[in-house]
Write an enzyme that holds these catalytic residues in place. Sequence first.
Site, short mmCIF file in Angstrom:
data_model
loop_
_atom_site.label_atom_id
_atom_site.label_comp_id
_atom_site.label_asym_id
_atom_site.label_seq_id
_atom_site.Cartn_x
_atom_site.Cartn_y
_atom_site.Cartn_z
N SER A 15 0.83 -1.22 0.00
CA SER A 15 0.00 0.00 0.00
C SER A 15 0.86 1.26 0.00
CB SER A 15 -0.96 0.00 1.19
OG SER A 15 -0.29 -0.31 2.39
N HIS A 40 -1.92 -8.98 1.77
CA HIS A 40 -1.62 -7.72 2.47
C HIS A 40 -2.79 -7.44 3.42
CE1 HIS A 40 0.13 -3.96 3.35
NE2 HIS A 40 -0.21 -3.24 2.29
N HIS A 83 5.69 -13.00 7.61
CA HIS A 83 5.89 -11.62 7.17
C HIS A 83 7.08 -11.56 6.23
CE1 HIS A 83 6.32 -7.24 7.29
NE2 HIS A 83 5.04 -7.26 7.60
N ARG A 113 2.88 -5.20 16.85
CA ARG A 113 1.49 -4.75 16.66
C ARG A 113 0.52 -5.85 17.11
NH1 ARG A 113 1.70 -3.32 10.42
NH2 ARG A 113 2.49 -5.44 10.46
N ASP A 141 -2.35 -8.87 11.64
CA ASP A 141 -3.70 -9.31 11.29
C ASP A 141 -4.20 -10.49 12.13
OD1 ASP A 141 -3.88 -7.41 9.26
OD2 ASP A 141 -2.72 -8.68 7.93
N1 CMX Z 1 1.23 -20.20 6.31
C1 CMX Z 1 1.69 -21.15 5.48
N2 CMX Z 1 2.74 -20.99 4.66
C2 CMX Z 1 3.34 -19.81 4.71
C3 CMX Z 1 2.95 -18.77 5.58
C4 CMX Z 1 1.84 -19.00 6.39
N3 CMX Z 1 1.35 -18.07 7.21
N4 CMX Z 1 3.76 -17.71 5.40
C5 CMX Z 1 4.64 -18.08 4.45
N5 CMX Z 1 4.39 -19.33 4.02
C6 CMX Z 1 5.06 -20.06 2.95
C7 CMX Z 1 4.95 -19.24 1.68
O1 CMX Z 1 3.69 -19.45 1.03
C8 CMX Z 1 6.12 -19.77 0.90
O2 CMX Z 1 5.74 -21.01 0.35
P1 CMX Z 1 6.21 -21.45 -1.14
O3 CMX Z 1 7.69 -21.50 -1.08
O4 CMX Z 1 5.55 -22.76 -1.34
O5 CMX Z 1 5.72 -20.36 -2.05
C9 CMX Z 1 7.15 -20.01 1.97
O6 CMX Z 1 6.44 -20.13 3.20
C10 CMX Z 1 8.17 -18.90 2.11
O7 CMX Z 1 7.48 -17.67 2.27
P2 CMX Z 1 8.14 -16.49 3.12
O8 CMX Z 1 9.38 -16.07 2.40
O9 CMX Z 1 8.27 -16.90 4.53
O10 CMX Z 1 7.03 -15.37 3.07
P3 CMX Z 1 6.81 -14.26 1.96
O11 CMX Z 1 7.73 -13.13 2.25
O12 CMX Z 1 6.86 -14.82 0.58
O13 CMX Z 1 5.31 -13.83 2.21
C11 CMX Z 1 3.47 -13.28 3.55
C12 CMX Z 1 4.95 -13.07 3.35
C13 CMX Z 1 2.96 -12.33 4.63
C14 CMX Z 1 2.72 -12.92 2.23
C15 CMX Z 1 3.20 -14.76 3.95
O14 CMX Z 1 3.84 -15.03 5.17
C16 CMX Z 1 1.74 -15.10 4.03
O15 CMX Z 1 1.13 -15.44 2.99
N6 CMX Z 1 1.12 -15.02 5.25
C17 CMX Z 1 -0.29 -15.25 5.43
C18 CMX Z 1 -1.08 -14.03 4.95
C19 CMX Z 1 -0.87 -12.84 5.91
O16 CMX Z 1 -0.97 -12.98 7.11
N7 CMX Z 1 -0.63 -11.65 5.32
C20 CMX Z 1 -0.57 -10.39 6.11
C21 CMX Z 1 0.81 -9.78 6.15
C22 CMX Z 1 0.80 -8.45 6.90
C23 CMX Z 1 0.25 -7.36 6.02
O17 CMX Z 1 0.90 -6.98 5.03
O18 CMX Z 1 -0.84 -6.87 6.29
#
Ligand code: CMX
Length: 466
Positions: free
Chosen positions: A273, A303, A349, A358, A404
């Site tokens: 954002s 996000h 994250h 937070r 979140d």
């Molecule tokens: N549950 C299961 N698997 C997860 C996970 C979770 N909460 N968080 C990361 N992973 C997985 C990823 O999908 C990725 O898998 P692949 O290699 O199969 O694609 C792997 O772990 C590595 O990911 P990462 O490097 O740890 O995380 P990213 O930086 O790519 O993504 C985020 C970060 C937040 C998008 C991810 O942790 C996620 O999808 N979390 C759940 C959604 C969420 O809570 N989003 C809110 C974030 C805060 C915000 O911006 O508001």
Amino acid sequence: MLGVQALVVDKKINSRSRPFICNKMFQTAVRRRVATLKQRFAETLPEIRERLTKVKKEQGSKVIGTVTIEQLIGGMRGVTGLLTETSRLDAYKGIKFRGLSLPECQVRLPSAKREPLPEAIFYLLLTGEVPSNEQVEELRNDLIERARGLPEHTKTIINDLPKDMHPMTQLSIGVLSLQTGSHFAKAYSRGIKKNDYWEYAYEDAMDLVARIPEIAARIYRNKYKDGQIAEVDPNLDMGANFSRQLGWEDIDFWELMRLYLTIHCDHEGGNVSAHATHLVGSALSDPFYSYSAGLNGLAGPLHGLANQECLRFLLSCQEKVGENPSEEEVEHFVKEVLESGQVVPGYGHAVLRVTDPRFVCQMDFAKRVMPEDKLCKVVRKMYRVVPRVLKEQGKTKNPYPNVDAHSGALLMHFGMKEFDFYTALFGVSRALGCMASYVWDRALLLPIERPGSVTIENLEEFAQKQ
Ligand code: CMX
């Protein structure tokens, strides 16, 4: 022209104010003229501009980092390539707003009861200074006046939107509709000096911050309630007014909203954002165009939309294994979610590698204000279980909860059950950080953003040469 002086007004503290609203402020309030936020901004600007010019001139050729092919393909994780003054995210310490952690903000910023006033964090983001009670009061009055100027056409547009349209789509449209009043766009088409861009950007940013709560509240009242909305109360702060316009008179909810608006306001420059707002603004699109784009990014499930996904996840856990699941039952549920190929919402994250502060301050709020709430207890059980399960799975770089993971449970406690609205609350808060940064982007005369890109063929050729 809208110069700094145009905002100098002799604001008096209103003695009829409800004593529990801004008690800290009123205890020490004196009837005197205080420098407006715009004046303080103008005063601090020359020195900051000079520091930026100096560092660019003297250190401009130094390398701050490298980009690997993996980073280029992988969404630029860990690539430092943006200038953002308002906050800085440390992977292990969490967010710092102008050098202050969240607990420090809770102690040092003016409050109505306990949580910081949203106006106070906005002042901090814009100036880097902890505001006095009088400075917050001056800003509060300015924002109230601007809030009252919500254009009639914005109200009509929101009223005419289909009720089944997602609140984030409505919020983005509502913010964009304010564009007709852009001081920046009008001044630019008239012709203004680059050095003066920030003054018009400031006016738009303040209008947007002042008016977005009512836009969001109108969306809420139209979509889920009777469409009626309370008038802005000139004696209340943004958190309380926003709560009332949403329909809540409970002062614990007002405190929650102050906390909510504070903790979601900014997360340095690289999140979707903030980055989208910055990118669009770099083309000198005005704040309304820019933040509307930021909101479209916030609407993504990875996000801002994760907060609604997280609540859905918590409720489905309760539905499946009961209101008071054991840790074993929670673990079984989480493993099933992972096995079905879904992520655990609210965990992980892109930058953080510890529990999000937070999350911690929301958990503290829950323990204090609603210690027996069953859903909040499930949140705490998840916190004991999910990091271990994610570590065992071995993929996630950060197995800990983010912002979140808790917010939905707090809102549910107060009866805000419409969870597809939650990201709109996030959008109201994120406006504070994105607009403070927008003003700085123009004040520091940052250029249009234009990174280079390569094709897969280029990467293959590059690797061969290496
Ligand atoms: N549950 C299961 N698997 C997860 C996970 C979770 N909460 N968080 C990361 N992973 C997985 C990823 O999908 C990725 O898998 P692949 O290699 O199969 O694609 C792997 O772990 C590595 O990911 P990462 O490097 O740890 O995380 P990213 O930086 O790519 O993504 C985020 C970060 C937040 C998008 C991810 O942790 C996620 O999808 N979390 C759940 C959604 C969420 O809570 N989003 C809110 C974030 C805060 C915000 O911006 O508001």
